[in-house]
Write an enzyme that holds these catalytic residues in place. Sequence first.
Site, PDB file in Angstrom:
ATOM      1  N   CYS A 179       0.854  -1.194   0.000  1.00 29.58           N
ATOM      2  CA  CYS A 179       0.000   0.000   0.000  1.00 29.58           C
ATOM      3  C   CYS A 179       0.886   1.239   0.000  1.00 29.58           C
ATOM      4  CB  CYS A 179      -0.879   0.003   1.243  1.00 29.58           C
ATOM      5  SG  CYS A 179      -1.840  -1.498   1.427  1.00 29.58           S
ATOM      6  N   ARG A 197       1.979   1.561  -5.957  1.00 27.97           N
ATOM      7  CA  ARG A 197       2.138   0.613  -4.862  1.00 27.97           C
ATOM      8  C   ARG A 197       0.856  -0.168  -4.622  1.00 27.97           C
ATOM      9  NH1 ARG A 197       6.523   1.699  -1.732  1.00 27.97           N
ATOM     10  NH2 ARG A 197       5.618   0.498  -0.038  1.00 27.97           N
ATOM     11  N   TRP A 220      -3.411  -1.983  -1.552  1.00 27.38           N
ATOM     12  CA  TRP A 220      -3.269  -3.195  -2.332  1.00 27.38           C
ATOM     13  C   TRP A 220      -3.756  -4.301  -1.414  1.00 27.38           C
ATOM     14  CZ3 TRP A 220       0.656  -7.413  -2.940  1.00 27.38           C
ATOM     15  CH2 TRP A 220       0.471  -8.106  -4.126  1.00 27.38           C
ATOM     16  N   ASN A 277       0.243   0.090   6.194  1.00 31.12           N
ATOM     17  CA  ASN A 277       0.827  -0.642   5.058  1.00 31.12           C
ATOM     18  C   ASN A 277       1.598  -1.823   5.635  1.00 31.12           C
ATOM     19  OD1 ASN A 277       2.173  -1.584   2.802  1.00 31.12           O
ATOM     20  ND2 ASN A 277       3.832  -0.095   3.022  1.00 31.12           N
ATOM     21  N   GLY A 278       1.218  -3.028   5.256  1.00 33.95           N
ATOM     22  CA  GLY A 278       1.893  -4.215   5.803  1.00 33.95           C
ATOM     23  C   GLY A 278       0.869  -5.274   6.159  1.00 33.95           C
ATOM     24  N   GLU A 322      13.622 -13.132 -18.681  1.00 35.97           N
ATOM     25  CA  GLU A 322      13.202 -11.752 -18.404  1.00 35.97           C
ATOM     26  C   GLU A 322      12.222 -11.255 -19.459  1.00 35.97           C
ATOM     27  OE1 GLU A 322      12.856  -7.907 -16.772  1.00 35.97           O
ATOM     28  OE2 GLU A 322      13.181  -9.928 -15.990  1.00 35.97           O
ATOM     29  N   LYS A 365       8.413  -9.966 -18.716  1.00 33.24           N
ATOM     30  CA  LYS A 365       7.907  -8.642 -19.111  1.00 33.24           C
ATOM     31  C   LYS A 365       6.574  -8.781 -19.846  1.00 33.24           C
ATOM     32  CE  LYS A 365       9.614  -6.654 -16.925  1.00 33.24           C
ATOM     33  NZ  LYS A 365      10.654  -6.975 -15.998  1.00 33.24           N
ATOM     34  N   GLU A 407       3.731  -9.959 -17.396  1.00 33.98           N
ATOM     35  CA  GLU A 407       3.233  -9.066 -16.346  1.00 33.98           C
ATOM     36  C   GLU A 407       2.484  -7.856 -16.872  1.00 33.98           C
ATOM     37  OE1 GLU A 407       6.079  -7.331 -13.680  1.00 33.98           O
ATOM     38  OE2 GLU A 407       7.728  -7.687 -15.071  1.00 33.98           O
ATOM     39  N   HIS A 410      13.450 -31.464 -24.811  1.00 30.05           N
ATOM     40  CA  HIS A 410      13.124 -32.285 -23.640  1.00 30.05           C
ATOM     41  C   HIS A 410      11.680 -32.045 -23.195  1.00 30.05           C
ATOM     42  CE1 HIS A 410      17.333 -33.291 -23.506  1.00 30.05           C
ATOM     43  NE2 HIS A 410      17.621 -32.008 -23.544  1.00 30.05           N
ATOM     44  N   LYS A 436       4.515  -2.499  -7.304  1.00 31.04           N
ATOM     45  CA  LYS A 436       5.932  -2.240  -7.576  1.00 31.04           C
ATOM     46  C   LYS A 436       6.836  -2.866  -6.528  1.00 31.04           C
ATOM     47  CE  LYS A 436       9.435  -0.588  -9.689  1.00 31.04           C
ATOM     48  NZ  LYS A 436       9.830  -1.263 -10.895  1.00 31.04           N
TER      49      LYS A 436
HETATM   50  C1  AGP Z   1       9.506  -7.027 -12.312  1.00 25.21           C
HETATM   51  O1  AGP Z   1       9.099  -6.327 -13.418  1.00 25.21           O
HETATM   52  C2  AGP Z   1       8.505  -7.101 -11.230  1.00 25.21           C
HETATM   53  N1  AGP Z   1       8.053  -5.840 -10.836  1.00 25.21           N
HETATM   54  C3  AGP Z   1       8.922  -7.969 -10.063  1.00 25.21           C
HETATM   55  O2  AGP Z   1       9.198  -9.253 -10.548  1.00 25.21           O
HETATM   56  C4  AGP Z   1      10.134  -7.461  -9.279  1.00 25.21           C
HETATM   57  O3  AGP Z   1      11.294  -7.640 -10.027  1.00 25.21           O
HETATM   58  C5  AGP Z   1      10.243  -8.268  -7.980  1.00 25.21           C
HETATM   59  O4  AGP Z   1       9.087  -8.042  -7.228  1.00 25.21           O
HETATM   60  C6  AGP Z   1      11.478  -7.881  -7.182  1.00 25.21           C
HETATM   61  O5  AGP Z   1      11.406  -6.546  -6.797  1.00 25.21           O
HETATM   62  P1  AGP Z   1      12.698  -5.829  -6.180  1.00 25.21           P
HETATM   63  O6  AGP Z   1      13.763  -5.825  -7.217  1.00 25.21           O
HETATM   64  O7  AGP Z   1      12.216  -4.468  -5.822  1.00 25.21           O
HETATM   65  O8  AGP Z   1      13.090  -6.622  -4.967  1.00 25.21           O
END
Ligand code: AGP
Length: 614
Positions: free
Chosen positions: A2, A27, A76, A102-103, A487, A491, A494, A510, A609
Amino acid sequence: MCGIVGYIGWQEAAPVLLKGLKRLEYRGYDSAGIALLNGTISVMKQKGNVSGLETDTAKLREKMPGATIGIGHTRWATHGDPSDRNAHPHLNAAGDIAVIHNGIIENYSALKQELISEGYQFISDTDSEVLVHLIDWLWKKDASLDLESATRTALRHVDGAYGLCVISSREPDRIVVARKGSPLVIGIGEGEFFIASDAAPIVEHTNKVVYLSDGELAVVTKEGYSVKTIENVEQEKLVTELDFSLEKIEKGGFEHFMLKEIFEQPSVMHDVMRGRVRLEEGRVCLGGIEDYLDRLKQAKRIVICACGTSWHAGLIGEYLIEEFARIPVEVDYASEFRYRNPIVGKDDVVIVISQSGETADTLAALRTAKEKGALVMGICNVVGSTIARETLCGMYTHAGPEVGVASTKAFTAQVIMLYMLAMALSKGRTISHDEIILNLTELADLPAKADRILNLDSQIRDIAERFKDAKNFLYLGRGYNFPVALEGALKLKEISYIHAEGYPAAEMKHGPIALIDEDMPVIFIATRDSTYAKILSNIEEVRSRKGRVIAIASEGDKEVARLAEHVIYIPQASGPITPLLTVIPLQLLAYHIATLRGCNVDRPRNLAKSVTVE
Ligand code: AGP
């Protein structure tokens, strides 16, 4: 998770809070709310994003004209679905205490049962609501308490993570804030103070901030702030000057933060290397780990722990450190490392990588490694973040604020950090001075090469146009480009919600090759390096099953053009450097496919994020 904000000063609080919440919406955006304090407390909260709150806040401002104290929250959801009644702030029954959190309160259900047995009624399904009733209950039981000590006493009953703000009309001149596990920053203005989960909402008001540490609680009034531990011990706090501007947080004319951050990569590459790559001396200078370099070089083993994109960067780090420094490296998902009772000890080094510096699993892996006696260093982007402060030493990536939920420039910056670390660990041990000069020269040429790749944006958009309706994608690479395949797939997943998988190209036969038919786009990272010949035959395997081949290839490579339906040419580079170039077309491809499908790439569904809960 959050985003929380607070304001106390001379300005009208509502507009400051709303603007601050907007900056923190990456967030979480399930619901939003604010509470204003002006003798009494008034709350406005609802399901949905912050802009939905604007209209009602206007009514609130009429009701509470000139209120200069307030708190705000963008959610969130973890406990309780996105709804008006689960939105923050939460009030006590009398309506004279308001809390935003937040938490996660892990022992909330036990506390809730206890409070219900004391006659308390709960409006929401959240864990957070427990906090406001607990503070109320303890304060009722002991009238000698005040808002600060009632909050402190309440937090001693709490297990879990929190970044929270509390206001009360019983003490209408202050905000009490506390943190454990979730980030909290106090911005110091002229006769006013700003509170937030990170510096994004603060930087337009002041660049002087104080980062609260775990187990600290602060009382903020218009005159100033005081910080103590939960055990009531005074704390002297360092005031940090923020090194980035508001412009850096704004979109800079791009449609989305993600695209802006992709195009920022050439300058980010410069920023990461600035003052660290000493070409003329043939060395790298990594101030943050200089005192520990010898111990790092003697490490029996290096374990890299991270999550998501940072984990992919860690995989490339394994290849780099093993190739150049010849130190054994293993890469662990932080969420697995923390619970599998790993075998690490004083002769080992654990590197935790995190853009936000707040990811709960990575933080826990850090603490596990510390408990076991390993030297723990960090690679983080957010200055003053928890992981940065809890590691023994480390390096900041200086990629600037990364607002887009899908990490791009931070990944590039992390890989460059790992490349420089590999050079530092190899110097005088495994590679010659000339080789280091050669490698650092190639590193220094990166920004120009990245620029040339960004000029291919429209070609990549055309390819995206052709494949935007695909149901699945496969990404294949070998060696240094295997993690890039992972990666690229992440991308796309997500931000476009298309199912995609990354694989070492040789793994196809395989099993995954069974997926190949004329509807399967297959992205090959086929640059000219030591595995080039092998990857050509993998392309043949996919073509023979009518797979739709899109290839990332080295400029001038006619062979791949003969085999692939679409080729994106990138400047030639040595194997260890290629991931920093091959990832860029994959970032752009995912971005364009997602925007062409109408997805909101800056706020992809179900994602946040920084994941501060496990
Ligand atoms: C990547 O695009 C994502 N937002 C997510 O996988 C992110 O890399 C992961 O949550 C790790 O975050 P951090 O690097 O802030 O620890």
